[in-house]
Design a protein around this motif. Sequence first.
Motif, mmCIF file in Angstrom:
data_model
loop_
_atom_site.group_PDB
_atom_site.id
_atom_site.type_symbol
_atom_site.label_atom_id
_atom_site.label_comp_id
_atom_site.label_asym_id
_atom_site.label_seq_id
_atom_site.Cartn_x
_atom_site.Cartn_y
_atom_site.Cartn_z
ATOM 1 N N GLN A 8 0.797 -1.232 0.000
ATOM 2 C CA GLN A 8 0.000 0.000 0.000
ATOM 3 C C GLN A 8 0.831 1.285 0.000
ATOM 4 O O GLN A 8 0.379 2.321 0.442
ATOM 5 N N GLN A 9 2.034 1.238 -0.524
ATOM 6 C CA GLN A 9 2.802 2.471 -0.659
ATOM 7 C C GLN A 9 2.462 3.151 -1.975
ATOM 8 O O GLN A 9 2.194 2.500 -2.985
ATOM 9 N N SER A 10 2.501 4.464 -1.942
ATOM 10 C CA SER A 10 2.301 5.274 -3.141
ATOM 11 C C SER A 10 3.633 5.944 -3.479
ATOM 12 O O SER A 10 4.588 5.891 -2.696
ATOM 13 N N ILE A 11 3.674 6.596 -4.621
ATOM 14 C CA ILE A 11 4.895 7.317 -4.993
ATOM 15 C C ILE A 11 5.166 8.439 -3.992
ATOM 16 O O ILE A 11 6.316 8.734 -3.680
ATOM 17 N N LEU A 12 4.123 9.021 -3.436
ATOM 18 C CA LEU A 12 4.311 10.051 -2.407
ATOM 19 C C LEU A 12 4.994 9.462 -1.176
ATOM 20 O O LEU A 12 5.875 10.091 -0.580
ATOM 21 N N ASP A 13 4.584 8.260 -0.771
ATOM 22 C CA ASP A 13 5.203 7.588 0.372
ATOM 23 C C ASP A 13 6.685 7.328 0.107
ATOM 24 O O ASP A 13 7.534 7.548 0.979
ATOM 25 N N ILE A 14 6.984 6.851 -1.097
ATOM 26 C CA ILE A 14 8.366 6.560 -1.481
ATOM 27 C C ILE A 14 9.197 7.844 -1.416
ATOM 28 O O ILE A 14 10.304 7.857 -0.884
ATOM 29 N N ALA A 15 8.647 8.925 -1.944
ATOM 30 C CA ALA A 15 9.370 10.200 -1.966
ATOM 31 C C ALA A 15 9.696 10.679 -0.555
ATOM 32 O O ALA A 15 10.832 11.078 -0.281
ATOM 33 N N ILE A 16 8.739 10.618 0.345
ATOM 34 C CA ILE A 16 8.980 11.106 1.709
ATOM 35 C C ILE A 16 9.930 10.179 2.458
ATOM 36 O O ILE A 16 10.792 10.620 3.204
ATOM 37 N N ALA A 70 2.739 4.125 4.329
ATOM 38 C CA ALA A 70 1.990 3.323 3.353
ATOM 39 C C ALA A 70 0.558 3.833 3.336
ATOM 40 O O ALA A 70 -0.313 3.327 4.024
ATOM 41 N N THR A 71 0.330 4.865 2.551
ATOM 42 C CA THR A 71 -0.979 5.522 2.527
ATOM 43 C C THR A 71 -1.760 5.239 1.255
ATOM 44 O O THR A 71 -2.731 5.925 0.959
ATOM 45 N N GLY A 72 -1.337 4.228 0.499
ATOM 46 C CA GLY A 72 -2.003 3.901 -0.759
ATOM 47 C C GLY A 72 -3.422 3.426 -0.544
ATOM 48 O O GLY A 72 -3.845 3.087 0.560
ATOM 49 N N THR A 73 -4.161 3.378 -1.617
ATOM 50 C CA THR A 73 -5.555 2.959 -1.576
ATOM 51 C C THR A 73 -5.666 1.463 -1.321
ATOM 52 O O THR A 73 -4.760 0.699 -1.638
ATOM 53 N N THR A 74 -6.789 1.042 -0.758
ATOM 54 C CA THR A 74 -7.018 -0.375 -0.515
ATOM 55 C C THR A 74 -7.689 -1.042 -1.705
ATOM 56 O O THR A 74 -7.835 -2.246 -1.731
ATOM 57 N N LEU A 75 -8.110 -0.260 -2.701
ATOM 58 C CA LEU A 75 -8.711 -0.843 -3.901
ATOM 59 C C LEU A 75 -7.615 -1.409 -4.782
ATOM 60 O O LEU A 75 -6.619 -0.750 -5.044
ATOM 61 N N SER A 76 -7.776 -2.627 -5.245
ATOM 62 C CA SER A 76 -6.810 -3.186 -6.182
ATOM 63 C C SER A 76 -7.079 -2.600 -7.564
ATOM 64 O O SER A 76 -8.143 -2.040 -7.816
ATOM 65 N N GLN A 77 -6.129 -2.762 -8.455
ATOM 66 C CA GLN A 77 -6.282 -2.197 -9.784
ATOM 67 C C GLN A 77 -7.420 -2.874 -10.549
ATOM 68 O O GLN A 77 -7.970 -2.303 -11.462
ATOM 69 N N ASP A 78 -7.773 -4.127 -10.182
ATOM 70 C CA ASP A 78 -8.866 -4.805 -10.880
ATOM 71 C C ASP A 78 -10.228 -4.430 -10.301
ATOM 72 O O ASP A 78 -11.237 -4.707 -10.910
ATOM 73 N N SER A 79 -10.236 -3.858 -9.093
ATOM 74 C CA SER A 79 -11.506 -3.533 -8.455
ATOM 75 C C SER A 79 -12.242 -2.466 -9.241
ATOM 76 O O SER A 79 -11.637 -1.564 -9.795
ATOM 77 N N GLN A 80 -13.546 -2.612 -9.259
ATOM 78 C CA GLN A 80 -14.357 -1.600 -9.921
ATOM 79 C C GLN A 80 -14.967 -0.696 -8.864
ATOM 80 O O GLN A 80 -15.406 -1.155 -7.822
ATOM 81 N N VAL A 81 -14.944 0.582 -9.151
ATOM 82 C CA VAL A 81 -15.564 1.541 -8.252
ATOM 83 C C VAL A 81 -17.065 1.373 -8.393
ATOM 84 O O VAL A 81 -17.582 1.299 -9.513
ATOM 85 N N PRO A 82 -17.795 1.287 -7.278
ATOM 86 C CA PRO A 82 -19.241 1.125 -7.391
ATOM 87 C C PRO A 82 -19.860 2.291 -8.156
ATOM 88 O O PRO A 82 -19.385 3.423 -8.073
ATOM 89 N N SER A 83 -20.911 2.001 -8.909
ATOM 90 C CA SER A 83 -21.546 3.073 -9.682
ATOM 91 C C SER A 83 -22.193 4.072 -8.732
ATOM 92 O O SER A 83 -22.756 3.704 -7.711
ATOM 93 N N LEU A 84 -22.037 5.324 -9.075
ATOM 94 C CA LEU A 84 -22.589 6.393 -8.249
ATOM 95 C C LEU A 84 -24.049 6.583 -8.596
ATOM 96 O O LEU A 84 -24.429 6.564 -9.761
ATOM 97 N N LYS A 85 -24.873 6.757 -7.579
ATOM 98 C CA LYS A 85 -26.310 6.906 -7.789
ATOM 99 C C LYS A 85 -26.825 8.097 -6.999
ATOM 100 O O LYS A 85 -26.173 8.589 -6.108
ATOM 101 N N GLY A 86 -28.002 8.500 -7.331
ATOM 102 C CA GLY A 86 -28.652 9.582 -6.603
ATOM 103 C C GLY A 86 -28.719 10.864 -7.398
ATOM 104 O O GLY A 86 -28.080 11.011 -8.433
ATOM 105 N N ILE A 87 -29.485 11.780 -6.895
ATOM 106 C CA ILE A 87 -29.749 13.034 -7.603
ATOM 107 C C ILE A 87 -28.459 13.835 -7.839
ATOM 108 O O ILE A 87 -28.321 14.520 -8.838
ATOM 109 N N GLY A 88 -27.483 13.704 -6.950
ATOM 110 C CA GLY A 88 -26.238 14.444 -7.096
ATOM 111 C C GLY A 88 -25.400 13.984 -8.278
ATOM 112 O O GLY A 88 -24.515 14.693 -8.725
ATOM 113 N N TYR A 89 -25.682 12.807 -8.808
ATOM 114 C CA TYR A 89 -24.903 12.269 -9.910
ATOM 115 C C TYR A 89 -25.713 12.111 -11.189
ATOM 116 O O TYR A 89 -25.220 11.585 -12.161
#
Length: 99
Positions: A8-16, A70-89
């Motif tokens: 879960q490291q990002s490039i920002l984590d590596i840099a710091i 290690a501040t990277g996202t917990t979503l894997s690259q294969d994971s799909q973001v759930p579809s956004l619903k509601g009046i705001g979208y």
Amino acid sequence: MEIKVLNQQSILDIAIQYTGDVQNCFDIAVANGMAVSDLLNTGKTLSVSNNANAKTDVLQYYTSKNLKPATGTTLSQDSQVPSLKGIGYMQLENSFKVS
């Protein structure tokens, strides 16, 4: 120098961690043919310049405390973001019908 990406490291984590300055994330990304926002796989080898503009006080702090951010996202690259619903979208005449 060559480094291995931790879980879960990002490039920002590596840099710091290795230069003491998140601004160096751009140089690290370019040197490795990546975008700053790319997700990193655990164990991937990255090249980090020894000539980076290091902030020695921050770098010494991280080294002395053995900090490995290690501040990277917990979503894997294969994971799909759930579809956004509601009046705001909803878009008029596309997903929101006016009658």
